[in-house]
Design an enzyme around this catalytic site. Sequence first.
Site, PDB file in Angstrom:
ATOM      1  N   ASP A 403       0.720  -1.357  -0.040  1.00  0.00           N
ATOM      2  CA  ASP A 403       0.055   0.130  -0.066  1.00  0.00           C
ATOM      3  C   ASP A 403       0.736   1.404  -0.087  1.00  0.00           C
ATOM      4  O   ASP A 403       0.541   2.104  -0.543  1.00  0.00           O
ATOM      5  CB  ASP A 403      -0.920   0.014   1.310  1.00  0.00           C
ATOM      6  CG  ASP A 403      -2.061  -0.988   1.124  1.00  0.00           C
ATOM      7  OD1 ASP A 403      -2.332  -1.506   0.012  1.00  0.00           O
ATOM      8  OD2 ASP A 403      -2.595  -1.388   2.185  1.00  0.00           O
TER       9      ASP A 403
HETATM   10  P1  NAP Z   1       0.573  -3.873   2.994  1.00  0.00           P
HETATM   11  O1  NAP Z   1       0.198  -3.168   2.247  1.00  0.00           O
HETATM   12  O2  NAP Z   1       0.138  -4.786   4.009  1.00  0.00           O
HETATM   13  O3  NAP Z   1       1.568  -5.140   2.382  1.00  0.00           O
HETATM   14  C1  NAP Z   1       2.405  -5.851   2.716  1.00  0.00           C
HETATM   15  C2  NAP Z   1       2.868  -6.979   1.631  1.00  0.00           C
HETATM   16  O4  NAP Z   1       3.701  -7.887   2.230  1.00  0.00           O
HETATM   17  C3  NAP Z   1       1.518  -7.910   1.110  1.00  0.00           C
HETATM   18  O5  NAP Z   1       1.038  -7.615  -0.104  1.00  0.00           O
HETATM   19  C4  NAP Z   1       2.233  -9.258   1.101  1.00  0.00           C
HETATM   20  O6  NAP Z   1       2.124  -9.615  -0.191  1.00  0.00           O
HETATM   21  C5  NAP Z   1       3.444  -9.095   1.311  1.00  0.00           C
HETATM   22  N1  NAP Z   1       4.316 -10.157   2.256  1.00  0.00           N
HETATM   23  C6  NAP Z   1       3.624 -10.797   3.150  1.00  0.00           C
HETATM   24  N2  NAP Z   1       4.425 -11.731   3.809  1.00  0.00           N
HETATM   25  C7  NAP Z   1       5.596 -11.916   3.119  1.00  0.00           C
HETATM   26  C8  NAP Z   1       6.784 -12.431   2.974  1.00  0.00           C
HETATM   27  N3  NAP Z   1       6.851 -13.648   3.792  1.00  0.00           N
HETATM   28  N4  NAP Z   1       7.714 -12.173   2.190  1.00  0.00           N
HETATM   29  C9  NAP Z   1       7.607 -11.288   1.171  1.00  0.00           C
HETATM   30  N5  NAP Z   1       6.486 -10.686   1.186  1.00  0.00           N
HETATM   31  C10 NAP Z   1       5.406 -10.888   2.041  1.00  0.00           C
HETATM   32  O7  NAP Z   1       1.782  -3.498   3.746  1.00  0.00           O
HETATM   33  P2  NAP Z   1       2.520  -1.944   3.957  1.00  0.00           P
HETATM   34  O8  NAP Z   1       2.998  -1.421   2.460  1.00  0.00           O
HETATM   35  O9  NAP Z   1       3.841  -1.920   4.885  1.00  0.00           O
HETATM   36  O10 NAP Z   1       1.496  -0.887   4.398  1.00  0.00           O
HETATM   37  C11 NAP Z   1       1.074  -1.048   5.577  1.00  0.00           C
HETATM   38  C12 NAP Z   1      -0.693  -0.996   5.469  1.00  0.00           C
HETATM   39  O11 NAP Z   1      -1.135  -1.249   6.767  1.00  0.00           O
HETATM   40  C13 NAP Z   1      -1.173   0.141   4.944  1.00  0.00           C
HETATM   41  O12 NAP Z   1      -2.446   0.158   4.146  1.00  0.00           O
HETATM   42  C14 NAP Z   1      -1.603   1.126   6.300  1.00  0.00           C
HETATM   43  O13 NAP Z   1      -2.514   2.061   6.161  1.00  0.00           O
HETATM   44  C15 NAP Z   1      -1.969   0.100   7.197  1.00  0.00           C
HETATM   45  N6  NAP Z   1      -2.052   0.350   8.575  1.00  0.00           N
HETATM   46  C16 NAP Z   1      -0.525   0.499   9.029  1.00  0.00           C
HETATM   47  C17 NAP Z   1      -0.627   0.930  10.365  1.00  0.00           C
HETATM   48  C18 NAP Z   1       0.840   1.402  11.137  1.00  0.00           C
HETATM   49  O14 NAP Z   1       0.603   2.007  12.206  1.00  0.00           O
HETATM   50  N7  NAP Z   1       1.739   1.106  10.557  1.00  0.00           N
HETATM   51  C19 NAP Z   1      -1.753   1.197  11.211  1.00  0.00           C
HETATM   52  C20 NAP Z   1      -3.065   0.836  10.464  1.00  0.00           C
HETATM   53  C21 NAP Z   1      -3.032   0.350   9.196  1.00  0.00           C
HETATM   54  P3  NAP Z   1       1.927 -11.379  -0.460  1.00  0.00           P
HETATM   55  O15 NAP Z   1       1.068 -11.713   0.241  1.00  0.00           O
HETATM   56  O16 NAP Z   1       1.969 -11.449  -2.029  1.00  0.00           O
HETATM   57  O17 NAP Z   1       3.358 -11.912  -0.012  1.00  0.00           O
END
Ligand code: NAP
Length: 479
Positions: A403
């Site tokens: 994301d």
């Molecule tokens: P993300 O959008 O959740 O994407 C993480 C990606 O990691 C997934 O698409 C997954 O794809 C991949 N993944 C999972 N396991 C893996 C592995 N073993 N090896 C390689 N890839 C792997 O993560 P992000 O870009 O960090 O974004 C964070 C999201 O969380 C945002 O939408 C944010 O708004 C939300 N959020 C964050 C917080 C905070 O405080 N940090 C709070 C609320 C919401 P595959 O399944 O294809 O591997």
Amino acid sequence: MGDALISLAYLASSILFIMCLRGLSSPEQGRRGVFLGELGMFIAVIATVAKKEIISYEWIVAGLLLGSTIGTAISLKIPMTKMPERIAFSHAFGGLATALVGVTEYHKLRGLFSVATEASVHAEHGINRLSMGALGFEVFLGSLTFTGSIMAFGKLQGFITGAPVTWKGQNAMNIGAFFGTIALLVYQVIFPETAPTWMFMVMCASGLALGVLAVLPIGGADMPVVISLLNSYAGLAACATGFALKSNILIISGALDGSSGLLLSMMMSKAMNRSFANVVFGAFGTAGGTAAPTTGGAARSFNEATVEDAGAVLQASQSVIVVPGYGMAVSQAQHAVRDLAAALEKRGTEVKYAIHPVAGRMPGHMNVLLAESNVPYDSLYDLDMINDDFARTDAVLVVGANDVVNPGAKTDTSSPIYGMPVFNVEQARSVIVLKRSMNTGFSGAENELFFLPNTMMVLGDAKKTILALVSEVKGGGGH
Ligand code: NAP
């Protein structure tokens, strides 16, 4: 311990709590901040158990031993990726404890103990308006925090659906229940001595019910914000307990907890470009990780690359930006990432890390993981500091992020993350994305980045891929 000494100990604890929060606002000072907070809590607990009002120690020692054993065991076992669940679980019991203290204090002040215990015999009876207001507030928020946090825990853990559960008139019902409870509280504050006891109990039951009802319509993606908000409620409940029990330390620490939790929730909402109202009432997001939609039923084509292809691009690059995301935490690839960066730097490549404020599942998630593997703080760059650098960078290595690197957030008004600030990774000469599949990230939005001509998808577990890349880079020749 004399009263003056206890007050002095509480003052020292309050100062340590403030210094703890100050320390927690930067990665360099974070560990020190945690230590100061622990020290403050230790002093506060010692000063409290040394109070002369305490009649016997058996239950206190038993509770301390049981709580510390369970808390230590959970903290040692829980992986970093499950930290939000662990925090939700702790808040649940914090809320329950606050509510129980409030119920007991209410019974004590109204002289309602059915059995004459030692505490009830020594108790001063009579409840004034301030105590009634504080107790009502405490019990309502404590109960709400208890069930709300259990719900948040369940949604993250998957035993309650992560998808928003909504029905017609839901918000009106919740708002009605909230104001109904406030009306009961107002009546009890006006007539503290004569208001029927059932009103107090209904207020408590309403808090328990609202905790469930208010979290049900919120999607799993927003649970970290909800947990931070519930943290704030637990702090406010503790602050109210302080007024009811005339305890300055509870008032100060509760106010600090309440305000920092609220500020954190607001900062998280801002980093996702969402309003508070949208988080709480917006029914946003999925449980995450769904298969990406296809165009007209046909799978879209993308550049699937091998480790060797990616290694060759990295070897030919003079500047590399690493963008870590939730997948790095899942695969525990942070140590391998550091080794890859070291191998590249040895070849004269400049390596920077781009840290998004909501990458991962909790604030500071990526900072904590990279600090754990000794990546220097001055290599970590915030969104604002690095976003213009992508256009001048040879290669971007996206490690399990989705994301936070989705260009659709800037252009696609129908995207659930439209408006969320994201990294301009697509502007780099080459983009290497490490993830296991073409599945979506947490928001459920398809990512256009994966289909761009300058993007190479290396599918597989991030840690395994990076370890193979380290061998590739070490094995290759110079620029
Ligand atoms: P993300 O959008 O959740 O994407 C993480 C990606 O990691 C997934 O698409 C997954 O794809 C991949 N993944 C999972 N396991 C893996 C592995 N073993 N090896 C390689 N890839 C792997 O993560 P992000 O870009 O960090 O974004 C964070 C999201 O969380 C945002 O939408 C944010 O708004 C939300 N959020 C964050 C917080 C905070 O405080 N940090 C709070 C609320 C919401 P595959 O399944 O294809 O591997």
